[in-house]
Each structure stands twice: as C-alpha cells, then as structure tokens.
Write a protein that holds these residues in place. Structure first.
Motif, PDB file in Angstrom:
ATOM      1  N   GLY A 188     -13.331 -26.441  10.416  1.00  0.00           N
ATOM      2  CA  GLY A 188     -14.505 -24.785  10.136  1.00  0.00           C
ATOM      3  C   GLY A 188     -13.800 -23.801  10.338  1.00  0.00           C
ATOM      4  O   GLY A 188     -13.232 -22.637   9.508  1.00  0.00           O
ATOM      5  N   GLN A 189     -11.994 -23.898  11.068  1.00  0.00           N
ATOM      6  CA  GLN A 189     -11.325 -23.040  11.152  1.00  0.00           C
ATOM      7  C   GLN A 189     -10.541 -22.453   9.945  1.00  0.00           C
ATOM      8  O   GLN A 189     -10.444 -21.736   9.235  1.00  0.00           O
ATOM      9  CB  GLN A 189     -10.681 -22.281  12.852  1.00  0.00           C
ATOM     10  N   ILE A 190     -10.694 -24.114   9.071  1.00  0.00           N
ATOM     11  CA  ILE A 190      -9.487 -23.709   8.564  1.00  0.00           C
ATOM     12  C   ILE A 190     -10.388 -23.477   6.966  1.00  0.00           C
ATOM     13  O   ILE A 190     -10.274 -22.451   5.820  1.00  0.00           O
ATOM     14  CB  ILE A 190      -8.336 -25.222   7.885  1.00  0.00           C
ATOM     15  N   LEU A 191     -11.077 -23.757   6.644  1.00  0.00           N
ATOM     16  CA  LEU A 191     -12.357 -24.080   6.157  1.00  0.00           C
ATOM     17  C   LEU A 191     -12.232 -21.693   5.819  1.00  0.00           C
ATOM     18  O   LEU A 191     -13.046 -21.524   4.798  1.00  0.00           O
ATOM     19  CB  LEU A 191     -13.483 -24.465   5.893  1.00  0.00           C
ATOM     20  N   MET A 192     -13.034 -21.594   6.849  1.00  0.00           N
ATOM     21  CA  MET A 192     -13.242 -19.958   7.123  1.00  0.00           C
ATOM     22  C   MET A 192     -12.125 -19.388   6.467  1.00  0.00           C
ATOM     23  O   MET A 192     -12.187 -17.705   6.055  1.00  0.00           O
ATOM     24  CB  MET A 192     -13.330 -19.843   7.826  1.00  0.00           C
ATOM     25  N   ASN A 193     -10.977 -19.622   7.018  1.00  0.00           N
ATOM     26  CA  ASN A 193     -10.010 -19.163   6.737  1.00  0.00           C
ATOM     27  C   ASN A 193      -9.817 -18.717   5.060  1.00  0.00           C
ATOM     28  O   ASN A 193      -8.772 -17.872   4.709  1.00  0.00           O
ATOM     29  CB  ASN A 193      -8.295 -19.286   7.740  1.00  0.00           C
ATOM     30  N   PHE A 194      -9.650 -20.200   4.685  1.00  0.00           N
ATOM     31  CA  PHE A 194      -9.751 -20.259   3.217  1.00  0.00           C
ATOM     32  C   PHE A 194     -10.062 -19.931   2.140  1.00  0.00           C
ATOM     33  O   PHE A 194      -9.574 -18.764   1.151  1.00  0.00           O
ATOM     34  CB  PHE A 194      -9.183 -22.330   2.958  1.00  0.00           C
ATOM     35  N   THR A 195     -11.695 -19.173   2.471  1.00  0.00           N
ATOM     36  CA  THR A 195     -12.982 -18.654   2.193  1.00  0.00           C
ATOM     37  C   THR A 195     -12.070 -16.945   2.227  1.00  0.00           C
ATOM     38  O   THR A 195     -12.432 -16.713   0.781  1.00  0.00           O
ATOM     39  CB  THR A 195     -14.069 -19.061   2.715  1.00  0.00           C
ATOM     40  N   ILE A 196     -11.961 -16.720   3.504  1.00  0.00           N
ATOM     41  CA  ILE A 196     -11.699 -15.310   3.561  1.00  0.00           C
ATOM     42  C   ILE A 196     -10.650 -14.814   2.659  1.00  0.00           C
ATOM     43  O   ILE A 196     -10.559 -13.426   2.113  1.00  0.00           O
ATOM     44  CB  ILE A 196     -11.365 -14.769   4.344  1.00  0.00           C
ATOM     45  N   GLY A 197      -9.520 -15.328   2.343  1.00  0.00           N
ATOM     46  CA  GLY A 197      -8.124 -15.384   2.083  1.00  0.00           C
ATOM     47  C   GLY A 197      -8.304 -15.726  -0.049  1.00  0.00           C
ATOM     48  O   GLY A 197      -8.293 -14.931  -0.605  1.00  0.00           O
ATOM     49  N   PHE A 198      -9.337 -15.992   0.328  1.00  0.00           N
ATOM     50  CA  PHE A 198      -9.643 -16.384  -1.469  1.00  0.00           C
ATOM     51  C   PHE A 198     -10.608 -14.889  -2.135  1.00  0.00           C
ATOM     52  O   PHE A 198     -10.560 -14.609  -3.385  1.00  0.00           O
ATOM     53  CB  PHE A 198     -10.105 -17.538  -1.883  1.00  0.00           C
ATOM     54  N   VAL A 199     -11.548 -14.348  -0.825  1.00  0.00           N
ATOM     55  CA  VAL A 199     -12.847 -13.738  -1.827  1.00  0.00           C
ATOM     56  C   VAL A 199     -11.473 -12.101  -1.188  1.00  0.00           C
ATOM     57  O   VAL A 199     -11.642 -11.195  -2.426  1.00  0.00           O
ATOM     58  CB  VAL A 199     -13.089 -13.647  -0.832  1.00  0.00           C
ATOM     59  N   SER A 200     -11.081 -12.151  -0.338  1.00  0.00           N
ATOM     60  CA  SER A 200      -9.809 -11.057  -0.727  1.00  0.00           C
ATOM     61  C   SER A 200      -9.099 -10.960  -1.541  1.00  0.00           C
ATOM     62  O   SER A 200      -8.545  -9.734  -2.485  1.00  0.00           O
ATOM     63  CB  SER A 200      -8.902 -11.011   1.156  1.00  0.00           C
ATOM     64  N   ALA A 201      -8.666 -12.338  -2.066  1.00  0.00           N
ATOM     65  CA  ALA A 201      -7.620 -12.347  -3.116  1.00  0.00           C
ATOM     66  C   ALA A 201      -8.305 -11.938  -4.626  1.00  0.00           C
ATOM     67  O   ALA A 201      -7.916 -10.742  -5.301  1.00  0.00           O
ATOM     68  CB  ALA A 201      -6.848 -13.503  -3.699  1.00  0.00           C
ATOM     69  N   LEU A 202     -10.019 -11.831  -4.113  1.00  0.00           N
ATOM     70  CA  LEU A 202     -10.221 -11.718  -5.637  1.00  0.00           C
ATOM     71  C   LEU A 202     -10.704 -10.464  -5.835  1.00  0.00           C
ATOM     72  O   LEU A 202     -10.470  -9.910  -6.569  1.00  0.00           O
ATOM     73  CB  LEU A 202     -11.692 -12.683  -5.463  1.00  0.00           C
ATOM     74  N   GLY A 237     -13.444 -15.289 -15.214  1.00  0.00           N
ATOM     75  CA  GLY A 237     -12.726 -16.183 -14.892  1.00  0.00           C
ATOM     76  C   GLY A 237     -12.024 -16.945 -13.566  1.00  0.00           C
ATOM     77  O   GLY A 237     -11.551 -17.037 -12.614  1.00  0.00           O
ATOM     78  N   ALA A 238     -11.865 -15.099 -13.018  1.00  0.00           N
ATOM     79  CA  ALA A 238     -10.914 -15.455 -11.072  1.00  0.00           C
ATOM     80  C   ALA A 238     -12.149 -15.859 -10.879  1.00  0.00           C
ATOM     81  O   ALA A 238     -12.187 -16.330  -9.455  1.00  0.00           O
ATOM     82  CB  ALA A 238     -10.745 -14.098 -11.090  1.00  0.00           C
ATOM     83  N   SER A 239     -13.126 -15.434 -10.762  1.00  0.00           N
ATOM     84  CA  SER A 239     -14.578 -15.592  -9.862  1.00  0.00           C
ATOM     85  C   SER A 239     -14.915 -16.806  -9.555  1.00  0.00           C
ATOM     86  O   SER A 239     -15.315 -17.446  -9.366  1.00  0.00           O
ATOM     87  CB  SER A 239     -15.883 -14.397  -9.681  1.00  0.00           C
ATOM     88  N   ALA A 240     -14.989 -17.418 -11.280  1.00  0.00           N
ATOM     89  CA  ALA A 240     -15.251 -19.038 -11.009  1.00  0.00           C
ATOM     90  C   ALA A 240     -14.186 -20.053 -10.952  1.00  0.00           C
ATOM     91  O   ALA A 240     -14.806 -20.478 -10.111  1.00  0.00           O
ATOM     92  CB  ALA A 240     -15.261 -19.431 -12.809  1.00  0.00           C
ATOM     93  N   MET A 241     -13.204 -19.162 -10.944  1.00  0.00           N
ATOM     94  CA  MET A 241     -11.896 -20.433 -10.001  1.00  0.00           C
ATOM     95  C   MET A 241     -12.021 -20.288  -8.942  1.00  0.00           C
ATOM     96  O   MET A 241     -11.971 -21.131  -7.795  1.00  0.00           O
ATOM     97  CB  MET A 241     -10.305 -19.318 -10.717  1.00  0.00           C
ATOM     98  N   VAL A 242     -12.164 -18.827  -8.361  1.00  0.00           N
ATOM     99  CA  VAL A 242     -11.907 -18.815  -6.399  1.00  0.00           C
ATOM    100  C   VAL A 242     -13.455 -20.000  -6.311  1.00  0.00           C
ATOM    101  O   VAL A 242     -13.542 -20.250  -5.257  1.00  0.00           O
ATOM    102  CB  VAL A 242     -12.450 -17.000  -5.981  1.00  0.00           C
ATOM    103  N   ALA A 243     -14.796 -19.479  -6.810  1.00  0.00           N
ATOM    104  CA  ALA A 243     -15.839 -20.549  -6.306  1.00  0.00           C
ATOM    105  C   ALA A 243     -15.978 -21.975  -7.058  1.00  0.00           C
ATOM    106  O   ALA A 243     -16.268 -22.297  -6.299  1.00  0.00           O
ATOM    107  CB  ALA A 243     -17.065 -20.054  -7.572  1.00  0.00           C
ATOM    108  N   LEU A 244     -15.125 -22.299  -7.483  1.00  0.00           N
ATOM    109  CA  LEU A 244     -14.720 -24.119  -7.737  1.00  0.00           C
ATOM    110  C   LEU A 244     -13.881 -24.078  -7.049  1.00  0.00           C
ATOM    111  O   LEU A 244     -13.840 -25.836  -6.022  1.00  0.00           O
ATOM    112  CB  LEU A 244     -14.324 -24.012  -9.204  1.00  0.00           C
TER     113      LEU A 244
END
Length: 121
Positions: A24-38, A69-76
C-alpha cells in the motif's frame, strides 16, 4: 510514507499484514508521484505555450491533446499498478484458501494406486 507513515506499527503483526502495508505504501507513493508529475507537466506546458506566443485556438488544441495524452499515460500506469497488485493479492489469497481446503497438503503429491492388468490378445 505519505499516508501510512503517520501510524506506528505493531511488533506483533503478521507477515502478511506487513507486506500488504508495504504494498500500500509503494502504490500510494507512486500514485502521488505520478499525479504531482502530471501537475508539474501541466504548468510546464502552459509556460511553453506562453513563451512561444501561440494563437488561442492552436494553443488550446495543443494543450488539450498534450494533456489528454499525459493524463492517459498516468491513468494507464497507475491503473496497471493497482490491477497488478490486486491480482497478485487475489492469487495469493486463493492459493492459501485452496491449501486450507485441501487440509494443508498442497505440497504433497497424492498417489493413486493403479492396478496393472495383463493385456490378452
């Protein structure tokens, strides 16, 4: 570390709980990282459009296409991570349940006694 870092951990937790918490920590960290990068990409894209002084219509179309395109990649990527994690947890839980149903004999082979009959032509 973002969400789960606030709560303490108990020394008596089972291994499965600790592994699920780490997952859960790994998934949450990657999610927040990808959203902040977006979000950072969004502001960089706006700055790029401002510097090049594009027209309103072409700038808006380029922004829409690039953000789609960027949102689709992050969502994917994020969706793929969560799908893989949920699928892995499901397979482990199913194999544990199957082992319990078989009486803990998942690793043992079951031998069937076959009788050999002589073939007569």
């Amino acid at each position: 570390d973002v969400v789960f870092g606030l709560g303490g951990s108990n020394r008596d937790e089972e291994l499965a709980i600790v592994l699920l918490r780490w997952l859960g920590q790994i998934l949450m960290n990657f999610t927040i990282g990808f959203v902040s990068a977006l979000v950072a990409f969004t502001f960089s894209l706006l700055k790029l459009l401002w510097v090049y002084k594009t027209g309103l219509l072409s700038g808006a179309l380029f922004f829409a296409v690039a953000m789609t395109g960027a949102s689709a990649m992050v969502a994917l990527v994020v969706g793929g991570m969560y799908t893989t994690a949920v699928g892995g947890v499901y397979l482990v839980a199913r194999s544990v349940l199957q082992a319990r149903l078989e009486g803990g004999q998942a690793g043992r082979q079951r031998f069937v006694r076959n009788r050999h009959y002589d073939h007569v032509d």
